[in-house]
Design a protein around this motif. Sequence first.
Motif, PDB file in Angstrom:
ATOM      1  N   THR A  40      -8.266   3.974   0.423  1.00  0.00           N
ATOM      2  CA  THR A  40      -7.382   3.015  -0.237  1.00  0.00           C
ATOM      3  C   THR A  40      -6.784   2.037   0.786  1.00  0.00           C
ATOM      4  OG1 THR A  40      -5.618   4.662  -0.194  1.00  0.00           O
ATOM      5  CG2 THR A  40      -6.840   4.447  -2.249  1.00  0.00           C
ATOM      6  N   GLY A  46      -0.601   8.195  -1.376  1.00  0.00           N
ATOM      7  CA  GLY A  46      -0.319   9.184  -2.410  1.00  0.00           C
ATOM      8  C   GLY A  46       0.883  10.032  -2.022  1.00  0.00           C
ATOM      9  N   ASN A  66     -15.930   2.654  -4.662  1.00  0.00           N
ATOM     10  CA  ASN A  66     -17.062   3.182  -3.893  1.00  0.00           C
ATOM     11  C   ASN A  66     -16.662   4.369  -3.046  1.00  0.00           C
ATOM     12  OD1 ASN A  66     -19.018   0.918  -4.390  1.00  0.00           O
ATOM     13  ND2 ASN A  66     -17.331  -0.198  -3.462  1.00  0.00           N
ATOM     14  N   THR A  82     -11.758   1.076  -4.051  1.00  0.00           N
ATOM     15  CA  THR A  82     -12.770   0.013  -4.135  1.00  0.00           C
ATOM     16  C   THR A  82     -13.801   0.331  -5.219  1.00  0.00           C
ATOM     17  OG1 THR A  82     -14.218   1.146  -2.574  1.00  0.00           O
ATOM     18  CG2 THR A  82     -12.637  -0.425  -1.630  1.00  0.00           C
ATOM     19  N   ARG A 131      -8.135  14.561  -1.665  1.00  0.00           N
ATOM     20  CA  ARG A 131      -8.791  13.717  -0.662  1.00  0.00           C
ATOM     21  C   ARG A 131     -10.262  14.075  -0.605  1.00  0.00           C
ATOM     22  NH1 ARG A 131      -5.310  10.890   2.616  1.00  0.00           N
ATOM     23  NH2 ARG A 131      -3.291  11.922   2.649  1.00  0.00           N
ATOM     24  N   LYS A 184       0.860  -1.190   0.000  1.00  0.00           N
ATOM     25  CA  LYS A 184       0.000   0.000   0.000  1.00  0.00           C
ATOM     26  C   LYS A 184       0.894   1.236   0.000  1.00  0.00           C
ATOM     27  CE  LYS A 184      -2.704   3.290   0.462  1.00  0.00           C
ATOM     28  NZ  LYS A 184      -3.158   4.032   1.588  1.00  0.00           N
ATOM     29  N   ASP A 199     -15.289  12.095  -3.210  1.00  0.00           N
ATOM     30  CA  ASP A 199     -14.611  10.792  -3.124  1.00  0.00           C
ATOM     31  C   ASP A 199     -14.300  10.234  -4.512  1.00  0.00           C
ATOM     32  OD1 ASP A 199     -14.324  10.548  -0.402  1.00  0.00           O
ATOM     33  OD2 ASP A 199     -16.181   9.431  -0.097  1.00  0.00           O
TER      34      ASP A 199
HETATM   35  N1  UDP Z   1     -11.520   6.900  -2.167  1.00  0.00           N
HETATM   36  C1  UDP Z   1     -12.828   6.449  -2.133  1.00  0.00           C
HETATM   37  N2  UDP Z   1     -13.081   5.097  -2.145  1.00  0.00           N
HETATM   38  C2  UDP Z   1     -12.087   4.180  -2.154  1.00  0.00           C
HETATM   39  C3  UDP Z   1     -10.752   4.640  -2.165  1.00  0.00           C
HETATM   40  C4  UDP Z   1     -10.498   5.996  -2.168  1.00  0.00           C
HETATM   41  O1  UDP Z   1     -13.763   7.242  -2.108  1.00  0.00           O
HETATM   42  O2  UDP Z   1     -12.378   2.961  -2.172  1.00  0.00           O
HETATM   43  C5  UDP Z   1     -11.234   8.349  -2.257  1.00  0.00           C
HETATM   44  C6  UDP Z   1     -11.337   9.098  -0.946  1.00  0.00           C
HETATM   45  O3  UDP Z   1     -11.929  10.342  -1.203  1.00  0.00           O
HETATM   46  C7  UDP Z   1      -9.888   9.288  -0.541  1.00  0.00           C
HETATM   47  C8  UDP Z   1      -9.217   9.470  -1.893  1.00  0.00           C
HETATM   48  O4  UDP Z   1      -9.929   8.565  -2.741  1.00  0.00           O
HETATM   49  O5  UDP Z   1      -9.722  10.437   0.255  1.00  0.00           O
HETATM   50  C9  UDP Z   1      -7.740   9.141  -1.912  1.00  0.00           C
HETATM   51  O6  UDP Z   1      -7.481   7.933  -1.255  1.00  0.00           O
HETATM   52  P1  UDP Z   1      -6.739   7.869   0.176  1.00  0.00           P
HETATM   53  O7  UDP Z   1      -7.099   9.066   0.994  1.00  0.00           O
HETATM   54  O8  UDP Z   1      -7.014   6.528   0.767  1.00  0.00           O
HETATM   55  O9  UDP Z   1      -5.227   7.966  -0.297  1.00  0.00           O
HETATM   56  P2  UDP Z   1      -3.882   8.017   0.582  1.00  0.00           P
HETATM   57  O10 UDP Z   1      -4.217   8.585   1.931  1.00  0.00           O
HETATM   58  O11 UDP Z   1      -3.408   6.624   0.684  1.00  0.00           O
HETATM   59  O12 UDP Z   1      -2.966   8.856  -0.228  1.00  0.00           O
END
Ligand code: UDP
Length: 239
Positions: A142, A15, A137, A135, A59, A12, A74
């Motif tokens: 993530t 970002g 959704n 996902t 985000r 994992k 999202d």
């Molecule tokens: N997100 C979502 N559904 C998912 C995965 C991600 O809606 O199944 C959206 C959510 O808005 C999230 C953004 O994608 O804030 C980025 O993913 P995440 O914050 O998990 O990334 P990381 O913190 O790992 O960079």
Amino acid sequence: METTRFKRVVLKLSGESLAGNQGFGIDLPTVDEIAAQIREIRNRGIDVAVVVGGGNIWRGLAGSTKGMDRAQADYMGMLATVMNSLALQSSLENVDVDTRVQSAIEMRQIAEPYIRRKAIRHLEKGRVVILAAGTGNPYFSTDTTAALRAAEIEADVILMAKKGVDGVYDSDPAKNPDAKRFDRLSYIEVLQKGLAVMDSTATSLCMDNKIPIIVFNIDHHENILKVAMGEDIGTIVAS
Ligand code: UDP
């Protein structure tokens, strides 16, 4: 001969870990370094699926706090993960690693749709599979994607790369110099103490499916290989 503890891993990458020191966007030299490490893991015969975050670009929560509909925000976050995934694919291909991007939101021109059996087949053929669009959704993360896909593809472990921290602490080490790092934690401890390993949905999914999580520091990129090879670094969360 080197022995590996893991046969199949989900890596994992937040970002943020792709943003390098600029803290925002995609820093290609950083992505190249990460790709080189993934190549090393693959060369040791370990199956690698990568779940990429999107927080370096967008985000969902940030958008929704500024008045945007949460689901809409999202979906933008999920699109951000696709950009990151394509950047990582490009860097992996530059070092001759066979790669497929599978997206949970269909985008036929740039990625395959996520199909579990196909993802497993790619892994068996030695390809690195990058899982984009979370996902698919809203209201998920993530981290949850990593937990879900790890269960689906029967990965041995989730390798959770963190920037700026080398494991799980009892308080924020950036603010508290006496913060204590855990070598090992149970899922229940993570949930009860509200520790910032991953969100509670993701932790519960890992607990129910007995998927260990290893939290490690990605500031030193060689840690990716070390942790995949079973070296005791970071914090392990297990039963
Ligand atoms: N997100 C979502 N559904 C998912 C995965 C991600 O809606 O199944 C959206 C959510 O808005 C999230 C953004 O994608 O804030 C980025 O993913 P995440 O914050 O998990 O990334 P990381 O913190 O790992 O960079």
